[in-house]
Design a protein around this motif. Structure first.
Motif, PDB file in Angstrom:
ATOM      1  N   ASN A  23     -33.940 -30.108  -5.876  1.00 47.87           N
ATOM      2  CA  ASN A  23     -33.435 -30.237  -4.503  1.00 47.87           C
ATOM      3  C   ASN A  23     -33.026 -28.863  -3.991  1.00 47.87           C
ATOM      4  OD1 ASN A  23     -32.832 -32.943  -2.889  1.00 47.87           O
ATOM      5  ND2 ASN A  23     -33.116 -33.392  -5.062  1.00 47.87           N
ATOM      6  N   TRP A  43     -30.107 -27.939  -1.451  1.00 47.92           N
ATOM      7  CA  TRP A  43     -28.700 -27.873  -1.878  1.00 47.92           C
ATOM      8  C   TRP A  43     -28.677 -27.104  -3.195  1.00 47.92           C
ATOM      9  CZ3 TRP A  43     -25.005 -32.661  -1.424  1.00 47.92           C
ATOM     10  CH2 TRP A  43     -23.678 -32.257  -1.633  1.00 47.92           C
ATOM     11  N   ALA A  45     -25.988 -27.857  -5.869  1.00 50.33           N
ATOM     12  CA  ALA A  45     -25.714 -29.283  -6.055  1.00 50.33           C
ATOM     13  C   ALA A  45     -25.208 -29.597  -7.456  1.00 50.33           C
ATOM     14  CB  ALA A  45     -26.975 -30.102  -5.766  1.00 50.33           C
ATOM     15  N   GLY A  55     -21.699 -34.288   1.587  1.00 50.59           N
ATOM     16  CA  GLY A  55     -23.130 -34.366   1.811  1.00 50.59           C
ATOM     17  C   GLY A  55     -23.644 -35.784   1.690  1.00 50.59           C
ATOM     18  N   LEU A  90     -28.479 -33.670   0.248  1.00 51.25           N
ATOM     19  CA  LEU A  90     -28.383 -32.812   1.420  1.00 51.25           C
ATOM     20  C   LEU A  90     -26.930 -32.438   1.682  1.00 51.25           C
ATOM     21  CD1 LEU A  90     -30.740 -35.184   3.328  1.00 51.25           C
ATOM     22  CD2 LEU A  90     -31.359 -32.841   2.719  1.00 51.25           C
ATOM     23  N   PRO A  91     -26.598 -31.151   1.661  1.00 49.33           N
ATOM     24  CA  PRO A  91     -25.198 -30.742   1.884  1.00 49.33           C
ATOM     25  C   PRO A  91     -24.784 -30.948   3.333  1.00 49.33           C
ATOM     26  CG  PRO A  91     -26.616 -28.824   1.744  1.00 49.33           C
ATOM     27  CD  PRO A  91     -27.477 -30.004   1.423  1.00 49.33           C
ATOM     28  N   TYR A 116     -27.079 -30.824   6.751  1.00 52.30           N
ATOM     29  CA  TYR A 116     -27.416 -32.121   7.330  1.00 52.30           C
ATOM     30  C   TYR A 116     -27.077 -32.144   8.822  1.00 52.30           C
ATOM     31  CZ  TYR A 116     -28.335 -37.129   7.451  1.00 52.30           C
ATOM     32  OH  TYR A 116     -28.889 -38.370   7.743  1.00 52.30           O
TER      33      TYR A 116
END
Length: 265
Positions: free
Chosen positions: A92, A95, A98, A143, A153-154, A158
């Motif tokens: 991902n 992010w 993450a 997120g 998605l942070p 977003y």
């Protein structure tokens, strides 16, 4: 879109790929304080200018209507299971931290846009606006997790992409995972999430073009397919100009299960 105009919309007698009956997302929070229903409704009405009606429930569990779509939001006083999140940390790229930030969250909400006969694109827009209202009105939100598309998605990213909707643009990065594989002399790219719109997933394999450039090429193609309800077919060609003719073939997926459309680039 130039040459894309030659593609026909899906005919009534064609059988589309099955679309999901339920849209789901999971906003995540890093403390016991999550969201306020009143703040969410206020943001939907004043920021997004939406008609929100039939509000029922409280901060724990609520349902309401947006443009005749039923939305449900419920808080879960536990984090999203690590077994769901850990496998997708590594790829991902939207992010980057993450793996360090997401495991610290303490609870999450489940946002659902319930089944209906409304156009899937409009339903995704509603899901995005509800998610954005939750993130914008909660200081503790970090997120969104969307397991169906393997997306993490942070918060700030977003919100930035969600605002595309105010510019009549589609925030595809919030709806479809685009995988990029960069190797020494070539790159590959694939989509994961087009099936949610009744479309076939796309792969570009072992292209001499850099992954970032393939990504920039693919985004407007996906936008056109979804927004105009275009069905690409085996044996056709696409291009942004009369000179550009990229062949399309359909065959078993390499990075995905089932059949995919391959763009020969």
């Amino acid at each position: 879109m130039g040459f894309f105009d030659k593609f026909k919309k899906k005919k009534e007698n064609e059988t589309p790929q099955k679309e999901s009956n339920l849209l789901l997302s999971m906003p995540m929070f890093n403390s016991e304080e999550s969201y306020s229903l009143n703040h969410i409704i206020d943001d939907l009405q004043n920021y997004w200018k939406l008609n929100v009606s039939e509000v029922s429930g409280d901060d724990s569990v609520t349902t309401f209507k947006i443009e005749n779509e039923t939305v449900a939001v419920a808080i879960m006083p536990v984090p999203v299971p690590e077994s769901d999140l850990e496998p997708i940390f590594g790829f991902n790229y939207l992010w980057k931290n993450a793996a360090e930030e997401v495991p610290n969250h303490t609870n999450h909400a489940i946002v659902s846009v319930l089944a209906s006969g409304t156009n899937q694109l409009e339903r995704f827009k509603i899901l995005t606006k509800v998610n954005a209202s939750i993130l914008r009105t909660s200081n503790n939100a970090i997120g969104i997790y969307q397991g169906t598309q393997t997306l993490l998605l942070p918060k700030n990213l977003y919100l930035d992409f969600a605002d595309f909707l105010n510019q009549d643009m589609l925030p595809l990065q919030l709806w479809i995972y685009i995988g990029i594989i960069n190797e020494e002399n070539h790159s590959s790219i694939y989509t994961y999430g087009m099936k949610e719109f009744g479309k076939t997933e796309i792969e570009i394999l072992k292209s001499p073009i850099k992954g970032g450039d393939l990504y920039e090429f693919l985004l407007p193609v996906l936008s056109y397919i979804i927004e105009s309800d275009v069905t690409l077919k085996n044996g056709e060609t696409i291009g942004f100009t009369a000179e550009q003719k990229i062949k399309i073939t359909q065959s078993k997926g390499i990075y995905l299960e089932g059949e995919t459309l391959k763009f020969e680039m």
